[in-house]
Design a protein around this motif. Structure first.
Motif, PDB file in Angstrom:
ATOM      1  N   LEU A 156      25.809 -62.698  88.034  1.00  0.00           N
ATOM      2  CA  LEU A 156      26.169 -62.347  86.658  1.00  0.00           C
ATOM      3  C   LEU A 156      26.282 -63.583  85.772  1.00  0.00           C
ATOM      4  N   ALA A 157      26.835 -64.664  86.311  1.00  0.00           N
ATOM      5  CA  ALA A 157      26.991 -65.894  85.529  1.00  0.00           C
ATOM      6  C   ALA A 157      25.628 -66.440  85.110  1.00  0.00           C
ATOM      7  N   VAL A 158      24.658 -66.397  86.027  1.00  0.00           N
ATOM      8  CA  VAL A 158      23.315 -66.879  85.694  1.00  0.00           C
ATOM      9  C   VAL A 158      22.659 -65.938  84.685  1.00  0.00           C
ATOM     10  N   TYR A 159      22.809 -64.646  84.882  1.00  0.00           N
ATOM     11  CA  TYR A 159      22.219 -63.673  83.952  1.00  0.00           C
ATOM     12  C   TYR A 159      22.792 -63.849  82.540  1.00  0.00           C
ATOM     13  N   LYS A 160      24.098 -64.029  82.432  1.00  0.00           N
ATOM     14  CA  LYS A 160      24.722 -64.224  81.121  1.00  0.00           C
ATOM     15  C   LYS A 160      24.189 -65.485  80.439  1.00  0.00           C
ATOM     16  N   THR A 161      23.927 -66.518  81.235  1.00  0.00           N
ATOM     17  CA  THR A 161      23.379 -67.753  80.669  1.00  0.00           C
ATOM     18  C   THR A 161      21.960 -67.524  80.150  1.00  0.00           C
ATOM     19  N   LEU A 162      21.155 -66.779  80.895  1.00  0.00           N
ATOM     20  CA  LEU A 162      19.790 -66.478  80.452  1.00  0.00           C
ATOM     21  C   LEU A 162      19.800 -65.663  79.160  1.00  0.00           C
ATOM     22  N   LEU A 163      20.806 -64.812  79.001  1.00  0.00           N
ATOM     23  CA  LEU A 163      20.896 -63.995  77.776  1.00  0.00           C
ATOM     24  C   LEU A 163      21.105 -64.852  76.527  1.00  0.00           C
ATOM     25  N   LYS A 164      21.579 -66.071  76.698  1.00  0.00           N
ATOM     26  CA  LYS A 164      21.775 -66.955  75.556  1.00  0.00           C
ATOM     27  C   LYS A 164      20.446 -67.522  75.047  1.00  0.00           C
ATOM     28  N   SER A 165      19.414 -67.510  75.905  1.00  0.00           N
ATOM     29  CA  SER A 165      18.127 -68.104  75.534  1.00  0.00           C
ATOM     30  C   SER A 165      16.994 -67.090  75.439  1.00  0.00           C
ATOM     31  N   TYR A 166      17.200 -65.915  76.003  1.00  0.00           N
ATOM     32  CA  TYR A 166      16.140 -64.897  76.029  1.00  0.00           C
ATOM     33  C   TYR A 166      16.690 -63.553  75.561  1.00  0.00           C
ATOM     34  N   GLN A 167      15.842 -62.788  74.920  1.00  0.00           N
ATOM     35  CA  GLN A 167      16.191 -61.411  74.622  1.00  0.00           C
ATOM     36  C   GLN A 167      16.234 -60.620  75.935  1.00  0.00           C
ATOM     37  N   PRO A 168      17.146 -59.642  76.058  1.00  0.00           N
ATOM     38  CA  PRO A 168      17.222 -58.875  77.306  1.00  0.00           C
ATOM     39  C   PRO A 168      15.883 -58.260  77.704  1.00  0.00           C
ATOM     40  N   ALA A 169      15.119 -57.803  76.721  1.00  0.00           N
ATOM     41  CA  ALA A 169      13.838 -57.157  77.017  1.00  0.00           C
ATOM     42  C   ALA A 169      12.805 -58.129  77.556  1.00  0.00           C
ATOM     43  N   ASN A 170      13.077 -59.449  77.433  1.00  0.00           N
ATOM     44  CA  ASN A 170      12.167 -60.479  77.952  1.00  0.00           C
ATOM     45  C   ASN A 170      12.566 -60.949  79.353  1.00  0.00           C
ATOM     46  N   ILE A 171      13.666 -60.405  79.883  1.00  0.00           N
ATOM     47  CA  ILE A 171      14.173 -60.831  81.185  1.00  0.00           C
ATOM     48  C   ILE A 171      13.884 -59.759  82.231  1.00  0.00           C
ATOM     49  N   GLY A 172      13.345 -60.193  83.377  1.00  0.00           N
ATOM     50  CA  GLY A 172      13.212 -59.324  84.533  1.00  0.00           C
ATOM     51  C   GLY A 172      14.081 -59.865  85.657  1.00  0.00           C
ATOM     52  N   VAL A 173      14.540 -58.989  86.533  1.00  0.00           N
ATOM     53  CA  VAL A 173      15.337 -59.395  87.694  1.00  0.00           C
ATOM     54  C   VAL A 173      14.667 -58.827  88.933  1.00  0.00           C
ATOM     55  N   PHE A 174      14.587 -59.639  89.988  1.00  0.00           N
ATOM     56  CA  PHE A 174      13.959 -59.148  91.208  1.00  0.00           C
ATOM     57  C   PHE A 174      14.569 -59.806  92.438  1.00  0.00           C
ATOM     58  N   GLY A 175      14.352 -59.175  93.564  1.00  0.00           N
ATOM     59  CA  GLY A 175      14.805 -59.717  94.842  1.00  0.00           C
ATOM     60  C   GLY A 175      14.447 -58.772  95.967  1.00  0.00           C
ATOM     61  N   THR A 176      14.533 -59.268  97.168  1.00  0.00           N
ATOM     62  CA  THR A 176      14.203 -58.494  98.362  1.00  0.00           C
ATOM     63  C   THR A 176      15.414 -58.373  99.262  1.00  0.00           C
ATOM     64  N   SER A 177      15.557 -57.218  99.886  1.00  0.00           N
ATOM     65  CA  SER A 177      16.618 -56.955 100.860  1.00  0.00           C
ATOM     66  C   SER A 177      17.982 -57.065 100.188  1.00  0.00           C
ATOM     67  N   THR A 178      18.799 -58.040 100.589  1.00  0.00           N
ATOM     68  CA  THR A 178      20.063 -58.263  99.884  1.00  0.00           C
ATOM     69  C   THR A 178      19.807 -58.535  98.408  1.00  0.00           C
ATOM     70  N   GLY A 179      18.746 -59.294  98.123  1.00  0.00           N
ATOM     71  CA  GLY A 179      18.417 -59.581  96.729  1.00  0.00           C
ATOM     72  C   GLY A 179      18.076 -58.336  95.942  1.00  0.00           C
TER      73      GLY A 179
END
Length: 347
Positions: A171-194
């Protein structure tokens, strides 16, 4: 019919009904050979033929035992990074976002359409493995094969840091990305636990009133930390990556969950409310121990009215697209599917 005959008939009928119930509750499957599928690529066939990992039944309990277990697995993962980077012409740099260590991965060229986009990567490893560079393999493949800038969060691991430490870092990293990118420009991904953490991140973001990202991708996500779901049983020792639940995997679930109920949605997202989720793509293989984790989540998303794609790969065990090499057909197919999905759904 005599009274005696009638009683015998009732008795037989009752026994038949009882045996039917017993048969319905558990089926005994005869032992049989499981051939390597001809429908899989040569690279995957070779992996299938390797059999089960010797360590799948290990059950670390103390912090020291987990550290020994982690160091062995992570060293192997780190050794595979150099040839992967050379083969794919990808570079990465370490840094911090929101106080959390991160790695920023860049391919040799980012297509114009992706220049204003970023992908947040949450690595797998049962909440206990893949510390530091050991967790970068998937992010490197996604950056290279998808053509995206990727930020991989090196979140804290259990048992030293149990729930909710990993999710707090994500969440801390995601909140930081929101300061530089619009939410619609951000994707999140991961495998298994991710993949499970990606889903939990959306639940947590909604609870905190944060905007959700434009799209998410969950490869064979760990959506239920308990041994619930058909493939935990049908694919036990068929999946030659995880082997089964009753080894290190169960121990990892306990190490991360601590005193919390494993069915809490932020631990097992399949029990959460999917309303308001972004478009989602999920993937699993036909030999995957987490096939039911994936299928159950896909259905729940669709029932909530969320656009959700499901990619199934023939013969694949858990997350095996990460272990076949960057030129394996299954690996290329998986990451191209993710790349196309993000390109369609991110702004």
């Amino acid at each position: 019919m005599s009274q005696k005959s009638f009683c015998c008939l009732l008795c037989c009928t009752g026994l038949f009904f009882l045996f039917s119930l017993l048969d319905a509750s558990a089926r005994q499957i005869p032992g049989h050979d499981l051939p390597v599928p001809e429908t899989a690529s040569r690279q995957l066939q070779n992996k299938i033929a390797e059999g089960l990992p010797a360590w799948w039944k290990e059950t670390p309990a103390t912090v020291e035992e987990w550290q020994i277990f982690r160091n062995k697995r992570d060293e192997s993962a780190r050794q595979g990074l150099s040839p992967l980077l050379q083969a794919l012409d990808v570079k990465y740099a370490a840094g911090k976002m929101g106080g959390v260590p991160v790695y920023t991965i860049l391919p040799a060229r980012i297509p114009t359409r992706n220049e204003n986009r970023v992908l947040l990567h949450l690595h797998g490893g049962g909440y206990v493995l893949n510390k530091g560079e050991a967790g970068l393999g998937e992010a490197i493949l996604m950056a290279a094969l998808g053509g995206f800038k990727v930020v991989s969060a090196d979140y804290r691991l259990a048992p030293e840091f149990p729930y909710p430490a990993a999710l707090e870092d994500a969440l801390a990293v995601y909140k930081t990305l929101l300061k530089s990118y619009q939410p619609a420009n951000i994707g999140v991904f991961g495998t298994s636990t991710g993949g499970g953490m990606t889903l939990a991140l959306i639940l947590a973001a909604k609870a905190q009133g944060l905007p959700v990202p434009g799209a998410i991708a969950c490869g064979t996500p760990w959506t239920d930390l308990t041994k619930t779901g058909d493939s935990y049983f049908t694919n036990e020792q068929v999946d030659n990556v995880l082997g089964g639940y009753d080894g290190w995997l169960r121990s990892a679930a306990k190490a991360y969950a601590g005193s919390h109920d494993m069915r809490e949605p932020l631990l097992s997202p399949v029990y959460g409310d999917m309303a308001g989720f972004p478009p989602t793509i999920l993937a699993a293989g036909t030999r995957d121990l987490f096939l039911s984790n994936t299928v159950r989540m896909h259905r729940k998303l669709r029932e909530a009215g969320i656009p959700a794609d499901l990619v199934l790969v023939e013969g694949l065990s858990h997350a095996q697209y990460l272990h076949l090499g960057p030129d394996a057909p299954e690996t290329v197919y998986y990451f191209r599917q993710l790349g196309d999905f993000f390109e369609r759904n991110l702004k």
